[in-house]
Design a protein around this motif. Structure first.
Motif, short mmCIF file in Angstrom:
data_model
loop_
_atom_site.label_atom_id
_atom_site.label_comp_id
_atom_site.label_asym_id
_atom_site.label_seq_id
_atom_site.Cartn_x
_atom_site.Cartn_y
_atom_site.Cartn_z
N ALA A 14 -9.03 -8.34 5.15
CA ALA A 14 -7.98 -8.87 6.02
C ALA A 14 -8.57 -9.18 7.39
O ALA A 14 -9.55 -8.56 7.82
N GLY A 15 -7.95 -10.15 8.08
CA GLY A 15 -8.38 -10.49 9.42
C GLY A 15 -7.88 -9.50 10.45
O GLY A 15 -7.04 -8.64 10.15
N PRO A 16 -8.36 -9.59 11.69
CA PRO A 16 -8.06 -8.57 12.69
C PRO A 16 -6.58 -8.44 13.04
O PRO A 16 -6.07 -7.33 13.21
N LYS A 17 -5.86 -9.56 13.18
CA LYS A 17 -4.44 -9.47 13.51
C LYS A 17 -3.65 -8.81 12.39
O LYS A 17 -2.77 -7.98 12.64
N ASP A 18 -3.98 -9.17 11.16
CA ASP A 18 -3.30 -8.55 10.03
C ASP A 18 -3.61 -7.05 9.97
O ASP A 18 -2.71 -6.24 9.69
N LEU A 19 -4.86 -6.67 10.22
CA LEU A 19 -5.23 -5.26 10.17
C LEU A 19 -4.43 -4.43 11.17
O LEU A 19 -3.98 -3.32 10.86
N VAL A 20 -4.25 -4.98 12.37
CA VAL A 20 -3.46 -4.26 13.38
C VAL A 20 -2.01 -4.15 12.92
O VAL A 20 -1.38 -3.08 13.03
N GLY A 21 -1.47 -5.23 12.39
CA GLY A 21 -0.11 -5.17 11.87
C GLY A 21 0.03 -4.17 10.74
O GLY A 21 1.04 -3.46 10.65
N HIS A 22 -0.98 -4.09 9.89
CA HIS A 22 -0.92 -3.15 8.77
C HIS A 22 -0.89 -1.70 9.25
O HIS A 22 -0.13 -0.88 8.72
N VAL A 23 -1.73 -1.37 10.23
CA VAL A 23 -1.77 0.03 10.68
C VAL A 23 -0.50 0.39 11.45
O VAL A 23 -0.04 1.54 11.40
N PRO A 218 -9.60 4.57 -3.75
CA PRO A 218 -8.96 3.26 -3.91
C PRO A 218 -7.83 3.31 -4.93
O PRO A 218 -7.88 4.05 -5.91
N ILE A 219 -6.80 2.51 -4.66
CA ILE A 219 -5.75 2.28 -5.64
C ILE A 219 -5.40 0.79 -5.61
O ILE A 219 -5.76 0.08 -4.66
N SER A 220 -4.73 0.32 -6.63
CA SER A 220 -4.28 -1.07 -6.66
C SER A 220 -2.80 -1.07 -7.03
O SER A 220 -2.44 -1.18 -8.19
N PHE A 221 -1.95 -0.93 -6.00
CA PHE A 221 -0.51 -0.92 -6.23
C PHE A 221 -0.02 -2.32 -6.59
O PHE A 221 -0.46 -3.33 -6.04
N GLY A 222 0.96 -2.35 -7.49
CA GLY A 222 1.63 -3.59 -7.83
C GLY A 222 2.63 -3.33 -8.94
O GLY A 222 2.39 -2.50 -9.82
N THR A 223 3.76 -4.02 -8.91
CA THR A 223 4.77 -3.82 -9.95
C THR A 223 4.33 -4.44 -11.27
O THR A 223 4.83 -4.06 -12.33
N ASP A 224 3.40 -5.39 -11.22
CA ASP A 224 2.80 -5.97 -12.43
C ASP A 224 1.45 -5.30 -12.62
O ASP A 224 0.48 -5.62 -11.94
N GLN A 306 2.16 -5.15 2.69
CA GLN A 306 3.56 -4.91 3.00
C GLN A 306 4.31 -4.28 1.83
O GLN A 306 4.98 -3.25 2.00
N PRO A 307 4.21 -4.83 0.62
CA PRO A 307 4.88 -4.14 -0.50
C PRO A 307 4.31 -2.76 -0.76
O PRO A 307 5.04 -1.84 -1.15
#
Length: 326
Positions: A14-23, A218-224, A306-307
């Motif tokens: 992820a890019g820097p702006k997204d990383l900040v939003g994620h945390v 590591p995990i890989s969350f997803g409904t599928d 986000q999900p």
């Protein structure tokens, strides 16, 4: 056994702006702490990113108010001189109001080759790490000027003019006995990526008893689930190579070649994929049983954060608190 739940800022996906939003989202979701990788390259071209971790963490420190932050991990031996790492860490501790831990390691060729200093054997890299820690600790002490003459580093009259009120804790990454011994002797915390009880035992034997032991899974969350498995394979198939291999490979092309025979079912067998909370808890229990006090989850896929955060808040967090009491 109580074990804190952490969030990973993966700078490779992820890019820097997204990383900040994620945390910011992770803090809102109730995660206990956050860690950030510090890379110059992603492991695979498909991952697609690698912004500067220190700049991103500075922004994250200002955008959040509660969640502890940590490098996972910085190599203070090639791209950065240890005197520069000390200054960066002290500044980030001030910006975060005492929420920062400096995670250190002996490095990966993937990231450190860019400065053209070569890539020495592992035992030399560990020697360099010890010298770097000694320099950083001396600068954190703030007792006048630091002068250092070592086998690998020299420091001339260095001093940190802005020191935080709370000293920066240092964690050291380990994949084996030598690094665990270094962590026990020189660090305030152990860092690892595998649930090996021996790492904790060696850390304790070298002086680490009672100190935090921080790991990552590591995990890989997803409904599928099938899509989650495919995503994990596309972005994280290198993970099973082991750090003794990973630290030596020089770039994404080498990681791609080394992992070319890894199948989706191999990844599914080693990384929890899908939305089964119990699968994540079962994986985390191996770390708790090995003696780790903190576990930072890596959600694979920069566009899935986000999900993932919504699921973590709603479903994972209550199950985690019940299982680990943190």
């Amino acid at each position: 056994m109580a074990m804190q739940l952490g969030y990973t800022m993966m700078t490779e996906q992820a890019g820097p702006k997204d990383l900040v939003g994620h945390v910011v989202g992770a803090e809102g979701a109730g995660f206990d702490f956050a860690v950030s990788s510090d890379h110059y390259f992603p492991w695979l071209d498909e991952m697609g990113h690698s912004p500067n971790a220190w700049v991103t963490l500075g922004a994250a420190a200002q955008a959040t108010s509660r969640i502890p932050l940590m490098t996972y991990v910085t190599c203070p031996s090639f791209r950065y001189h240890p005197a520069v790492v000390a200054q960066q860490a002290a500044t980030l501790q001030i910006l975060s109001d005492g929420r920062f831990t400096l995670g250190l390691g002996a490095g990966e060729n993937l990231n450190e080759h860019v400065v053209g200093a070569g890539w020495p054997p592992a035992d030399v890299r560990q020697e360099m790490l010890v010298e770097a820690i000694q320099i950083i600790r001396s600068l954190f002490d703030g007792d006048g000027y630091t002068n250092f003459r070592g086998e690998h580093f020299d420091v001339e009259s260095a001093k940190l003019w802005d020191l935080p009120e709370k000293r920066v804790p240092i964690g050291v990454a380990s994949g084996g006995k030598q690094a665990s011994t270094i962590a026990g002797e020189h660090a305030d915390a152990l860092i690892a990526t595998e649930p090996k009880p021996g790492l904790v035992e060696q850390f304790d034997a070298a002086g680490g008893t009672g100190k935090p032991r921080i790991a990552q899974m590591p995990i890989s969350f997803g409904t599928d689930k099938a899509a989650a498995v495919s995503r994990a394979h596309a972005l994280f198939r290198w993970f099973g190579l082991g750090w003794k291999v990973n630290s030596e490979l020089p770039g994404p092309t080498a990681f791609d070649a080394a992992s070319q025979f890894v199948r989706e079912e191999d990844v599914e067998g080693s990384i929890p994929c899908g939305d089964d909370v119990e699968a994540v808890i079962a994986g985390a229990k191996a770390y708790a049983d090995a003696g780790f006090t903190h576990l930072a989850l890596v959600q694979i896929g920069g566009d899935q954060q986000q999900p993932y955060l919504e699921w973590a808040r709603r479903d994972l967090m209550p199950a985690w608190r019940e299982a680990f009491g943190s």
